[in-house]
Scaffold this motif. Structure first.
Motif, PDB file in Angstrom:
ATOM      1  N   THR A 171       0.940  -1.018   0.114  1.00  0.00           N
ATOM      2  CA  THR A 171       0.148   0.050  -0.139  1.00  0.00           C
ATOM      3  C   THR A 171       0.967   1.324   0.046  1.00  0.00           C
ATOM      4  OG1 THR A 171      -0.155  -0.072   2.440  1.00  0.00           O
ATOM      5  CG2 THR A 171      -1.881  -1.156   1.394  1.00  0.00           C
ATOM      6  N   LYS A 199       3.242   0.908  -4.836  1.00  0.00           N
ATOM      7  CA  LYS A 199       2.248  -0.113  -4.352  1.00  0.00           C
ATOM      8  C   LYS A 199       2.127  -1.594  -5.176  1.00  0.00           C
ATOM      9  CE  LYS A 199      -1.216   3.922  -2.929  1.00  0.00           C
ATOM     10  NZ  LYS A 199      -2.393   4.107  -3.186  1.00  0.00           N
ATOM     11  N   ASN A 291      -4.067   2.204  -9.897  1.00  0.00           N
ATOM     12  CA  ASN A 291      -4.128   2.815  -8.576  1.00  0.00           C
ATOM     13  C   ASN A 291      -4.411   4.683  -8.890  1.00  0.00           C
ATOM     14  OD1 ASN A 291      -3.094   1.478  -6.631  1.00  0.00           O
ATOM     15  ND2 ASN A 291      -1.213   1.244  -7.653  1.00  0.00           N
TER      16      ASN A 291
END
Length: 569
Positions: A171, A199, A291
């Motif tokens: 993350t 990520k 993302n």
């Protein structure tokens, strides 16, 4: 081996307290050139947010809560794709901004801005001309030798790196470091980065050789430390937080921006800048849009142009082996770090009652409530695990567990159910001062959206189907129920929050709608003017909200002075 005499957690706490003390000595004092930052710049998502930030900065400078003689600027995002956010995962920070989130310590209360400036207090005097970029909702704590300093003196980019578990790495940004030429464990190491992963999946972390393993006795050193990721994991990664770019690189990016004009897609300073750096960087990442908040047609092309612009620019990494990275950008993180017996609480010296009037809290309990610049009647009860900030709670008000109460005034006897989120805003509507209180569940997903009215049933409010809630409130599912984009329907833009003439009435009315959902009893909202959270932010009256906070501040200050006088007699 440069082992510290104090355990890792204690040295981290001591280093943090040293920086806080040094910053407190600079508050309200004029800075000489080179002693502090030349410019502190804050980005705002829109003009309303820009005004809110400027007003709060002005108040801070007037009250001498910040170092003086520094240029403090707020820059609003230009038209088009946004880089600033509205804090939808912690909506109590939406109106006045995440960088102005109150923290439970200090007198006057510290906010995230002061904490950031305190934690970076040593940086400017060991930094070549350039720009440091950081986020408003994270905290980096670190300990290095007392005679050591983090230096930002290399060309290109320089980023801080923190040891983390592989799961945390998925993350965050992860550094693939060039091989290390020494076996000795050090709190501070300067390394070169081969490439940067944004990520990544666990598989990608292994595939690109980002996994680190303790070096010899370095394993034994970390085994007893309080760094959770390394205590539990034989393998770890180095994750990102803030980064610096030198003057030459910043000028290159500025020239590029001036050449292309207005951006029409979302460019991420972490994902789109850092992934272009290091000798191992490849162009493949430019096509990965997983993302991205909103995918625009020209995104891939713009990313590729940035990649070619920055390709070959070095990425230097400052590895901080005795460091912690905390994120407090969600309601869950906020409640945990402020109320549980967390490491952050110990390291920062967070208080259960910070600059407030409230009966004492039993010291024996592990989980406690957290009260920040608030006035609570002696007959009030706040269950452990809840946070109350900038609020007044009258006689016999009972707050359940894991609640967030912000900017509220509860005059009369009331029960705030467990897991309630209650945040009041002052509004300026047609020249008149009004109030509205957003009331929902702390676990509600305000960002979750559906595209059609028939799918509104998929949304949940306080753990209940939103369609059922609308029935309880006697509201019909129509396009008029939602503000803004009619193909993006969410709790964020649902017109369900009543507008009232007084702050206390606003809280009482919103609590009635919340309790109606819990008890499954009807409470009609038909006779009220209703706003969405989105609209509340548009109409917000920053000046009145700051005035309300100031009134609480002055009353607490006066009460403390009277107590001191009585004590002296």
């Amino acid at each position: 081996m440069e082992a510290e005499s104090a355990p890792a957690g204690e040295s981290l706490r001591e280093a943090t307290q040293r920086r806080l003390l040094r910053f407190s000595e600079l508050r309200g004092k004029s800075m000489a050139a080179g002693e502090f930052w030349d410019i502190v710049a804050i980005t705002a998502a829109d003009e309303k947010q820009e005004l809110a930030y400027k007003q709060q900065l002005s108040e801070k400078l007037k009250k001498k809560e910040l170092p003086l003689g520094v240029q403090y600027h707020v820059f609003v995002d230009p038209a088009g794709a946004k880089i600033g956010g509205y804090s939808q995962r912690l909506p109590s920070a939406s109106a006045l901004g995440k960088i102005f989130t109150a923290l439970p310590f200090g007198s006057p209360i510290y906010q995230m801005l002061e904490l950031k400036l305190a934690m970076y207090i040593d940086f400017p005097s060991h930094m070549n001309p350039g720009i440091l970029i950081t986020c408003a909702d994270d905290i980096e704590l670190y300990s290095i030798g007392e005679s050591e300093f983090i230096r930002f003196d290399k060309p290109g980019f320089t980023a801080l790196a923190h040891p983390s578990s592989l799961t945390v790495g998925t993350t965050h940004g992860v550094f693939v470091l060039e091989p290390c030429n020494h076996l000795e464990y050090r709190d501070l190491e300067y390394r070169s980065c081969h490439r940067f992963l944004h990520k990544p999946s666990i598989e990608e972390i292994y595939e690109f050789d980002a996994v680190c393993r303790p070096r010899n006795f370095f394993q034994q050193e970390f085994a007893g430390s309080d760094i959770p990721s390394l205590k539990l994991e034989p393998e770890y990664v180095y994750t990102d937080s803030l980064f610096y770019m030198d003057h030459k690189t910043a000028k290159k990016l500025l020239a590029f921006y001036e050449k292309i004009g207005t951006l029409h897609c979302e460019i991420d300073a972490y994902g789109d800048f850092l992934q272009a750096l290091g000798p191992g960087a490849t162009v493949e990442y430019t096509k990965n849009t997983s993302n991205v908040t909103k995918e625009e047609s020209e995104l891939v092309d713009m990313r590729q142009r940035i990649f070619h612009l920055l390709k070959g620019t070095p990425l230097n990494v400052v590895v901080l082996n005795n460091s912690k990275f905390y994120h407090i950008g969600t309601t869950e993180e906020y409640l945990f770090h402020f109320t549980a017996d967390s490491s952050l609480k110990s390291e920062l010296g967070l208080q259960s009652v910070a600059f407030s009037l409230f009966p004492s809290i039993p010291e024996c309990s592990t989980n406690k409530p957290c009260i920040i610049q608030s006035i609570l009647d002696s007959t009030c009860s706040v269950t452990p695990g809840s946070v109350v900030e900038y609020s007044r709670l009258g006689p016999d008000v009972s707050v359940g567990e894991n609640c967030i109460i912000s900017g509220a005034y509860v005059k009369t006897t009331a029960v705030l159910p467990a897991y309630s989120f209650v945040c009041s805003l002052s509004l300026k509507m047609n020249g008149h001062l009004k109030y509205s209180t957003m009331a929902c569940g702390v676990q509600d997903n305000l960002k979750k959206n559906v595209k059609t009215l028939s799918d509104v049933k998929l949304l949940q409010f306080f753990g209940v189907c939103f369609l059922s809630c609308l029935d309880i409130w006697n509201l019909k599912v129509t396009e008029e129920l939602f503000s803004g984009n009619k193909t993006c329907l969410s709790l964020w833009n649902a017109r369900i929050f009543p507008v009232c003439s007084s702050l206390s009435d606003s809280v009482t009315t919103s609590l009635k709608m919340l309790n109606a959902v819990q008890s499954k009893s009807a409470f009609s909202l038909n006779n009220y003017k209703l706003l969405s959270i989105e609209e509340m932010l548009f109409y917000k009256d920053i000046e009145d909200m700051i005035t309300y906070r100031e009134q609480i501040f002055l009353e607490i200050t006066l009460n403390r002075k009277q107590s001191d006088l009585e004590t002296s007699y």
